[in-house]
Design a protein around this motif. Sequence first.
Motif, PDB file in Angstrom:
ATOM      1  N   MET A 103       0.838  -1.159   0.000  1.00 29.51           N
ATOM      2  CA  MET A 103       0.000   0.000   0.000  1.00 29.51           C
ATOM      3  C   MET A 103       0.877   1.213   0.000  1.00 29.51           C
ATOM      4  SD  MET A 103      -2.181  -1.357   3.082  1.00 29.51           S
ATOM      5  CE  MET A 103      -2.497  -3.037   3.223  1.00 29.51           C
ATOM      6  N   THR A 104       0.694   2.095  -0.940  1.00 33.88           N
ATOM      7  CA  THR A 104       1.629   3.183  -1.016  1.00 33.88           C
ATOM      8  C   THR A 104       0.948   4.511  -1.110  1.00 33.88           C
ATOM      9  OG1 THR A 104       1.641   3.146  -3.340  1.00 33.88           O
ATOM     10  CG2 THR A 104       3.228   1.813  -2.278  1.00 33.88           C
ATOM     11  N   PRO A 105       1.370   5.426  -0.254  1.00 33.97           N
ATOM     12  CA  PRO A 105       0.867   6.765  -0.355  1.00 33.97           C
ATOM     13  C   PRO A 105       1.537   7.503  -1.482  1.00 33.97           C
ATOM     14  CG  PRO A 105       2.139   6.461   1.649  1.00 33.97           C
ATOM     15  CD  PRO A 105       2.207   5.221   0.859  1.00 33.97           C
ATOM     16  N   PRO A 106       0.773   8.213  -2.357  1.00 36.66           N
ATOM     17  CA  PRO A 106       1.365   8.937  -3.449  1.00 36.66           C
ATOM     18  C   PRO A 106       1.892  10.263  -3.006  1.00 36.66           C
ATOM     19  CG  PRO A 106      -0.965   8.986  -3.568  1.00 36.66           C
ATOM     20  CD  PRO A 106      -0.615   8.263  -2.321  1.00 36.66           C
ATOM     21  N   PRO A 107       2.610  10.948  -3.934  1.00 33.95           N
ATOM     22  CA  PRO A 107       3.216  12.205  -3.574  1.00 33.95           C
ATOM     23  C   PRO A 107       2.194  13.298  -3.442  1.00 33.95           C
ATOM     24  CG  PRO A 107       3.652  11.682  -5.820  1.00 33.95           C
ATOM     25  CD  PRO A 107       2.812  10.596  -5.258  1.00 33.95           C
ATOM     26  N   VAL A 109       8.143   1.379   7.595  1.00 28.95           N
ATOM     27  CA  VAL A 109       7.193   1.088   8.672  1.00 28.95           C
ATOM     28  C   VAL A 109       5.776   0.970   8.122  1.00 28.95           C
ATOM     29  CG1 VAL A 109       6.134   2.035  10.767  1.00 28.95           C
ATOM     30  CG2 VAL A 109       8.616   2.114  10.476  1.00 28.95           C
ATOM     31  N   TYR A 110       5.407   1.866   7.215  1.00 33.78           N
ATOM     32  CA  TYR A 110       4.066   1.772   6.632  1.00 33.78           C
ATOM     33  C   TYR A 110       3.904   0.482   5.842  1.00 33.78           C
ATOM     34  CZ  TYR A 110      -0.319   3.207   4.510  1.00 33.78           C
ATOM     35  OH  TYR A 110      -1.646   3.257   4.130  1.00 33.78           O
ATOM     36  N   PHE A 111       4.913   0.186   5.004  1.00 32.98           N
ATOM     37  CA  PHE A 111       4.853  -1.048   4.226  1.00 32.98           C
ATOM     38  C   PHE A 111       4.772  -2.265   5.147  1.00 32.98           C
ATOM     39  CE2 PHE A 111       6.186  -4.629   1.773  1.00 32.98           C
ATOM     40  CZ  PHE A 111       5.737  -4.379   0.491  1.00 32.98           C
ATOM     41  N   ALA A 118      -4.242  -0.156   0.941  1.00 32.97           N
ATOM     42  CA  ALA A 118      -2.959   0.440   1.331  1.00 32.97           C
ATOM     43  C   ALA A 118      -1.795  -0.185   0.576  1.00 32.97           C
ATOM     44  CB  ALA A 118      -2.757   0.281   2.836  1.00 32.97           C
ATOM     45  N   PHE A 119      -1.940  -1.446   0.135  1.00 29.92           N
ATOM     46  CA  PHE A 119      -0.836  -2.111  -0.564  1.00 29.92           C
ATOM     47  C   PHE A 119      -0.547  -1.474  -1.925  1.00 29.92           C
ATOM     48  CE2 PHE A 119       0.600  -5.639  -3.377  1.00 29.92           C
ATOM     49  CZ  PHE A 119       1.882  -5.748  -2.855  1.00 29.92           C
ATOM     50  N   PRO A 120      -1.539  -1.348  -2.844  1.00 34.20           N
ATOM     51  CA  PRO A 120      -1.217  -0.661  -4.103  1.00 34.20           C
ATOM     52  C   PRO A 120      -0.816   0.791  -3.892  1.00 34.20           C
ATOM     53  CG  PRO A 120      -3.578  -1.089  -3.944  1.00 34.20           C
ATOM     54  CD  PRO A 120      -2.917  -1.869  -2.856  1.00 34.20           C
TER      55      PRO A 120
END
Length: 426
Positions: free
Chosen positions: A1-5, A249-251, A346-348
């Motif tokens: 899950m990745t937060p974008p910019p 940590v988020y990952f 959150a994963f993608p």
Amino acid sequence: MTPPPTAAPALPAPVAVDPRPTRDPGTGRRTHPATGGALVLVGMLLVALNLRAVVTSLGALLDEVRDGLGLSGVTAGLVTTLPTIAFAGLGALTPWLVRRVAPARVLVVAMFALAVGQVLRVVTDSALIFVLTSALALSGIAVANILLPMLVKQHFPHRTGLVTGAYTMALTVGTTVAAASAVPIAHAFGSWRAGLGVWAAMAAVAVLPWVPLALRTRASARRATPTAVAATPTRVRPARTRLGWAMAVYFGAQSLSGYAIMGWLAQLFRDAGYQPESAGLLLAGVTALGVPIALLMPTLAGRLGTLRPLVLGLTTASVLAYLGLALAPHGAALLWVALLAIGQGAFPMILTAIGLRARTAEGTVALSAFAQSTGYVIAALGPLMVGILYEATGGWTAPIGFLLGALAVQTTAGMAIARPRYVEDE
């Protein structure tokens, strides 16, 4: 899950992609940064289909495997934790591999190891050999996990969100199909071994596109000039940055919950009174509903000015799902499955952020390796702790409480990475 910019005025604008040819890490060959190629995209999608099938098929058949191999609850927890251990250890080695071997050649070996490992683990009656051959299969996935974000950055620099969405959707489809069909396949053939072993064929198919690509890179390396081969990309060390640690940590926290769900959700529904086939379908429902989320999340993340609404929205969905599973797992199972699917978006999101938080392919593979390998060390606690707490208490209240605590850590890290910046700048 990745937060974008997200937009931050104090930071410099992203550096435009240089239209001149660059060098492919590990081969020294010259490539055009805007060049993708249908074969590379097909190869990436086939690899992505394989990245979770080996895990969710085992989750759906965990009871049968435990009975067949005589595994205790703690050992079963170790088996469900094995993916995160393998991903952490071998993922950290991937940047070193890519500096020495072309990514296409690495992927040929990785997918071959995945296919062979899946075959070997279903022909043994030894719990130890089952664990070791599972580790062999998972080693291939560990390497591919790290390489895919780098390949997106390298071959599709102007379509990061779209291509990331496509391969995460393929990953989700593979996860869903394996979870939904593992039990029916096992029953059709009269053995859990068939339900696990059939996915080796899919891994073998994923090798095929990378063979000509590997041969092509080998020929290009032979033609490369000594100067080109000697060129060394700048080293990026995310472990020395706050961004790298926040991403890790988020990952890790989102993977902890994801692997706990893949490993134990079917068992939770079985304990709630569902038949094995229905429990497997409910597990598959989490990933099936995640298919459109996996496709849309990277684009959505890239367009938002701040990731905070996404981080908080995903957290809210997960909290409601966990509380529902603790209080009424049978009465509203479909609702909890839908909320879990949203939370697992959150994963993608974090996969997209890996590409968006780095300026270069070298920075992307370094950030990908650090965030995923360190994150999977954290994630390894998930299935293991759930197994220990489940066996110790005989219920699901304590395991779900543990997952809620991990979600709080995930949310805190998510807020820290919501602001856009680049790992090379730190």
